[in-house]
Design a protein around this motif. Structure first.
Motif, PDB file in Angstrom:
ATOM      1  N   SER A  77      23.743   3.349  -2.047  1.00  0.00           N
ATOM      2  CA  SER A  77      24.342   3.892  -3.399  1.00  0.00           C
ATOM      3  C   SER A  77      23.254   3.769  -4.355  1.00  0.00           C
ATOM      4  O   SER A  77      22.857   4.622  -5.402  1.00  0.00           O
ATOM      5  N   GLY A  78      22.379   2.495  -4.193  1.00  0.00           N
ATOM      6  CA  GLY A  78      21.429   2.230  -5.361  1.00  0.00           C
ATOM      7  C   GLY A  78      20.313   3.493  -5.215  1.00  0.00           C
ATOM      8  O   GLY A  78      19.654   3.835  -6.276  1.00  0.00           O
ATOM      9  N   ILE A  79      19.933   3.684  -4.079  1.00  0.00           N
ATOM     10  CA  ILE A  79      18.818   4.728  -3.665  1.00  0.00           C
ATOM     11  C   ILE A  79      19.555   6.073  -4.299  1.00  0.00           C
ATOM     12  O   ILE A  79      18.499   6.827  -5.022  1.00  0.00           O
ATOM     13  N   PHE A  80      20.629   6.340  -4.043  1.00  0.00           N
ATOM     14  CA  PHE A  80      21.249   7.656  -4.134  1.00  0.00           C
ATOM     15  C   PHE A  80      21.185   7.735  -5.791  1.00  0.00           C
ATOM     16  O   PHE A  80      20.737   8.734  -6.549  1.00  0.00           O
ATOM     17  N   ILE A 129       0.991  -1.231  -0.013  1.00  0.00           N
ATOM     18  CA  ILE A 129       0.078  -0.076  -0.006  1.00  0.00           C
ATOM     19  C   ILE A 129       0.739   1.312   0.074  1.00  0.00           C
ATOM     20  O   ILE A 129       0.600   2.183  -0.689  1.00  0.00           O
ATOM     21  N   VAL A 130       1.898   1.368   0.855  1.00  0.00           N
ATOM     22  CA  VAL A 130       2.844   2.356   1.064  1.00  0.00           C
ATOM     23  C   VAL A 130       3.457   2.676  -0.489  1.00  0.00           C
ATOM     24  O   VAL A 130       3.744   3.766  -1.067  1.00  0.00           O
ATOM     25  N   TYR A 131       3.874   1.295  -1.050  1.00  0.00           N
ATOM     26  CA  TYR A 131       4.529   1.389  -2.274  1.00  0.00           C
ATOM     27  C   TYR A 131       3.817   2.160  -3.691  1.00  0.00           C
ATOM     28  O   TYR A 131       4.001   2.952  -4.323  1.00  0.00           O
ATOM     29  N   MET A 132       2.235   1.819  -3.473  1.00  0.00           N
ATOM     30  CA  MET A 132       1.096   2.310  -4.417  1.00  0.00           C
ATOM     31  C   MET A 132       1.244   3.808  -4.157  1.00  0.00           C
ATOM     32  O   MET A 132       1.196   4.242  -5.202  1.00  0.00           O
ATOM     33  N   GLY A 133       1.099   4.207  -2.991  1.00  0.00           N
ATOM     34  CA  GLY A 133       0.791   5.462  -2.856  1.00  0.00           C
ATOM     35  C   GLY A 133       2.139   6.394  -3.183  1.00  0.00           C
ATOM     36  O   GLY A 133       1.842   7.318  -3.776  1.00  0.00           O
ATOM     37  N   ALA A 134       3.137   5.704  -3.003  1.00  0.00           N
ATOM     38  CA  ALA A 134       4.491   6.458  -3.273  1.00  0.00           C
ATOM     39  C   ALA A 134       4.574   6.608  -4.960  1.00  0.00           C
ATOM     40  O   ALA A 134       4.992   7.467  -5.331  1.00  0.00           O
ATOM     41  N   SER A 135       4.230   5.520  -5.517  1.00  0.00           N
ATOM     42  CA  SER A 135       4.078   5.609  -6.981  1.00  0.00           C
ATOM     43  C   SER A 135       3.157   6.596  -7.550  1.00  0.00           C
ATOM     44  O   SER A 135       3.554   7.113  -8.477  1.00  0.00           O
ATOM     45  N   LYS A 136       1.995   6.739  -6.906  1.00  0.00           N
ATOM     46  CA  LYS A 136       1.034   7.612  -7.144  1.00  0.00           C
ATOM     47  C   LYS A 136       1.519   9.128  -7.000  1.00  0.00           C
ATOM     48  O   LYS A 136       1.467   9.897  -8.028  1.00  0.00           O
ATOM     49  N   LEU A 137       2.234   9.193  -5.855  1.00  0.00           N
ATOM     50  CA  LEU A 137       2.892  10.596  -5.637  1.00  0.00           C
ATOM     51  C   LEU A 137       3.846  11.145  -6.526  1.00  0.00           C
ATOM     52  O   LEU A 137       3.911  12.043  -6.882  1.00  0.00           O
ATOM     53  N   ARG A 163       3.998  10.327  -9.831  1.00  0.00           N
ATOM     54  CA  ARG A 163       3.411  10.778 -10.933  1.00  0.00           C
ATOM     55  C   ARG A 163       2.796  12.161 -10.748  1.00  0.00           C
ATOM     56  O   ARG A 163       2.876  12.788 -11.925  1.00  0.00           O
ATOM     57  N   VAL A 164       2.404  12.416  -9.803  1.00  0.00           N
ATOM     58  CA  VAL A 164       1.623  13.678  -9.492  1.00  0.00           C
ATOM     59  C   VAL A 164       2.722  14.715  -9.421  1.00  0.00           C
ATOM     60  O   VAL A 164       2.753  15.775 -10.031  1.00  0.00           O
ATOM     61  N   VAL A 165       3.546  14.574  -8.317  1.00  0.00           N
ATOM     62  CA  VAL A 165       4.731  15.468  -8.020  1.00  0.00           C
ATOM     63  C   VAL A 165       6.038  15.019  -8.640  1.00  0.00           C
ATOM     64  O   VAL A 165       6.636  13.833  -8.226  1.00  0.00           O
ATOM     65  N   ARG A 166       6.403  15.382  -9.663  1.00  0.00           N
ATOM     66  CA  ARG A 166       7.728  15.097 -10.498  1.00  0.00           C
ATOM     67  C   ARG A 166       8.915  15.523  -9.826  1.00  0.00           C
ATOM     68  O   ARG A 166       9.039  16.613 -10.336  1.00  0.00           O
ATOM     69  N   SER A 167       9.786  14.649  -8.883  1.00  0.00           N
ATOM     70  CA  SER A 167      10.907  15.344  -8.447  1.00  0.00           C
ATOM     71  C   SER A 167      11.861  14.309  -7.994  1.00  0.00           C
ATOM     72  O   SER A 167      11.047  13.193  -7.544  1.00  0.00           O
ATOM     73  N   PRO A 168      13.066  14.426  -8.005  1.00  0.00           N
ATOM     74  CA  PRO A 168      14.119  13.383  -7.487  1.00  0.00           C
ATOM     75  C   PRO A 168      13.474  12.858  -6.204  1.00  0.00           C
ATOM     76  O   PRO A 168      13.791  11.690  -5.872  1.00  0.00           O
ATOM     77  N   PHE A 169      13.015  13.867  -5.250  1.00  0.00           N
ATOM     78  CA  PHE A 169      12.791  13.445  -4.002  1.00  0.00           C
ATOM     79  C   PHE A 169      11.346  12.710  -3.715  1.00  0.00           C
ATOM     80  O   PHE A 169      10.919  12.183  -2.648  1.00  0.00           O
ATOM     81  N   THR A 170      10.696  12.389  -4.760  1.00  0.00           N
ATOM     82  CA  THR A 170       9.474  11.643  -4.965  1.00  0.00           C
ATOM     83  C   THR A 170       9.578  10.109  -5.440  1.00  0.00           C
ATOM     84  O   THR A 170       8.649   9.426  -5.672  1.00  0.00           O
ATOM     85  N   THR A 171      10.982   9.967  -5.717  1.00  0.00           N
ATOM     86  CA  THR A 171      11.294   8.617  -6.179  1.00  0.00           C
ATOM     87  C   THR A 171      10.796   7.498  -5.356  1.00  0.00           C
ATOM     88  O   THR A 171      10.797   7.551  -3.945  1.00  0.00           O
ATOM     89  N   PRO A 172       9.764   6.538  -5.842  1.00  0.00           N
ATOM     90  CA  PRO A 172       9.227   5.622  -4.868  1.00  0.00           C
ATOM     91  C   PRO A 172      10.136   4.880  -3.968  1.00  0.00           C
ATOM     92  O   PRO A 172       9.963   4.688  -2.808  1.00  0.00           O
ATOM     93  N   ILE A 173      11.371   4.466  -4.261  1.00  0.00           N
ATOM     94  CA  ILE A 173      12.098   3.572  -3.641  1.00  0.00           C
ATOM     95  C   ILE A 173      12.441   4.504  -2.090  1.00  0.00           C
ATOM     96  O   ILE A 173      12.507   3.979  -1.189  1.00  0.00           O
ATOM     97  N   LEU A 174      12.684   5.792  -2.281  1.00  0.00           N
ATOM     98  CA  LEU A 174      13.095   6.618  -1.273  1.00  0.00           C
ATOM     99  C   LEU A 174      11.785   7.165  -0.193  1.00  0.00           C
ATOM    100  O   LEU A 174      11.949   6.590   0.714  1.00  0.00           O
ATOM    101  N   THR A 175      10.783   7.409  -1.250  1.00  0.00           N
ATOM    102  CA  THR A 175       9.739   7.665  -0.023  1.00  0.00           C
ATOM    103  C   THR A 175       9.035   6.615   0.517  1.00  0.00           C
ATOM    104  O   THR A 175       8.564   6.580   1.694  1.00  0.00           O
TER     105      THR A 175
END
Lengths: 230, 136
Positions: free
Chosen positions: A158-161, A18-26, A28-40
């Motif tokens: 390193s992967g996340i960065f 669920i958290v991952y799905m929410g993060a993926s949606k985010l 797509r809505v807010v396009r920024s490096p800081f909304t990369t799903p693996i990070l959020t």
């Protein structure tokens, strides 16, 4: 596994999804490096676990369930590889040179930076394998006398960065060729970076998976010798 | 219902390739992750026409679309490094970021330089329609 742990594991798995799905949606809505799903997703999951007093060991069964698909998913990278085989064959020489020199530069700079920051020898050894996919990193770091758990942590970081910042950095320095973008991300940030550039385009994804695989072959071969000179 | 079954059959095929690769890796004691060998194996099977794209494409594109989900639990494992992050977090971040950026720029820059030079020399243009090279 008793019923109680089974239910707890199920809830943990569903919660992660669920958290991952929410993060993926985010993302797509807010396009920024800081909304990369693996990070959020990672930040929110760690926050939830910390807040509810659940340790990583208790989360481990859920981890095993989710990561059981990582093997087949990595195998599936053979599909973009196959679909883009012509461009890979065509650019084989530049790709091989870029990949080998890039892998060496990543290893050397990681060890030298660790030394410059007065980090311990265990950290220096673990830093050398940070660009390569986890199973290879663990095997290789033991040859040069490092700590496998620490190495795995550096690999993930390193992967996340790479997933978060690499696309923006490449664009900033005008590396716009999709082939070169995919190759460099796969070389420095393995599967996690690959999962991110996969969203950028099929060529990037295919080339990134090739780079990840090749870096995983080169690193254990060159590192034991190279490390003595660092 | 039928498409659901098809999906699971495809997933099973990918899983089977992974299992075979794991077996090969442990049998020959290879210094290669089973998943990477599996990726090469699938590529070979597709190239030989033994496995057709339509046998696996649905499951493959689903897994690849959600590839980052499968890494999340490993990333959550970073929560156990709170102590190390407190003592030398800044240096560690600088090391990881610095080395990743250096590797990224050298790999990407060199590959783009070599491949565009070659393309110009041979006067071939196989560029992607949406990619634009900035001159430098």
């Amino acid at each position: 596994m008793n019923n109680h742990t089974l239910i707890f594991t199920l809830i943990s798995v569903v919660l992660t999804i669920i958290v991952y799905m929410g993060a993926s949606k985010l993302s797509r809505v807010v396009r920024s490096p800081f909304t990369t799903p693996i990070l959020t997703t990672t930040i929110l999951m760690i926050a939830i676990l910390q807040f509810s007093g659940i340790s990583f060991d208790e989360y481990a069964p859920a981890k095993d369930w989710i990561t059981s698909l990582l093997g087949p998913a990595t195998v599936a990278l053979g599909v973009p590889l196959y679909k883009n085989k012509d461009i890979i064959k065509e650019k084989l020489m530049p790709a091989a040179l870029g990949l080998i020199i890039g892998t060496l530069a990543t290893i050397v700079s990681a060890v030298w930076l660790s030394k410059a920051f007065h980090l311990s020898e265990t950290i220096q050894a673990a830093s050398a394998v940070k660009a390569v996919t986890t199973p290879v990193a663990i095997e290789t770091v033991m040859i040069i006398g490092g700590d496998p758990t620490l190495a795995a942590a550096f690999v993930i970081a390193s992967g996340i960065f790479g997933a978060v910042f690499a696309p923006a950095i490449l664009t900033l320095v005008k590396i716009s060729d999709p082939f070169s973008r995919g190759l460099s991300v796969g070389t420095v940030s393995h599967g996690i970076g690959t999962s991110q550039v996969m969203a950028e385009g099929p060529i990037q994804g295919a080339v990134s998976s090739v780079a990840m695989g090749t870096a995983a072959i080169i690193t254990p071969v060159v590192l034991p010798l190279l490390y003595r000179f660092l | 219902m039928k498409s659901g079954l098809l999906f699971f059959a495809q997933l099973f095929l990918l899983w089977a390739i992974y299992q075979v690769s794991s077996y090969i890796v442990s049998f020959f004691d290879l210094a290669l992750p089973a998943s990477v060998l599996g990726m090469i194996l699938l590529y070979v099977l597709l190239s030989n026409g033994i496995v057709k794209l339509q046998y696996i494409e649905k499951a493959a594109s689903f897994l690849l679309k959600h590839l980052s989900l499968f890494f999340v639990p490993f990333a959550v494992g970073l929560m156990d490094y709170g102590g190390l992050i407190q003592t030398s977090g800044l240096q560690l971040i600088a090391m990881i970021a610095g080395s990743t950026v250096i590797g990224l720029l050298i790999t990407g820059g060199l590959t783009q330089f070599l491949s565009t030079k070659k393309t110009a020399k041979e006067k071939i243009h196989h560029e992607q329609p949406h990619s634009h090279f900035h001159s430098h």
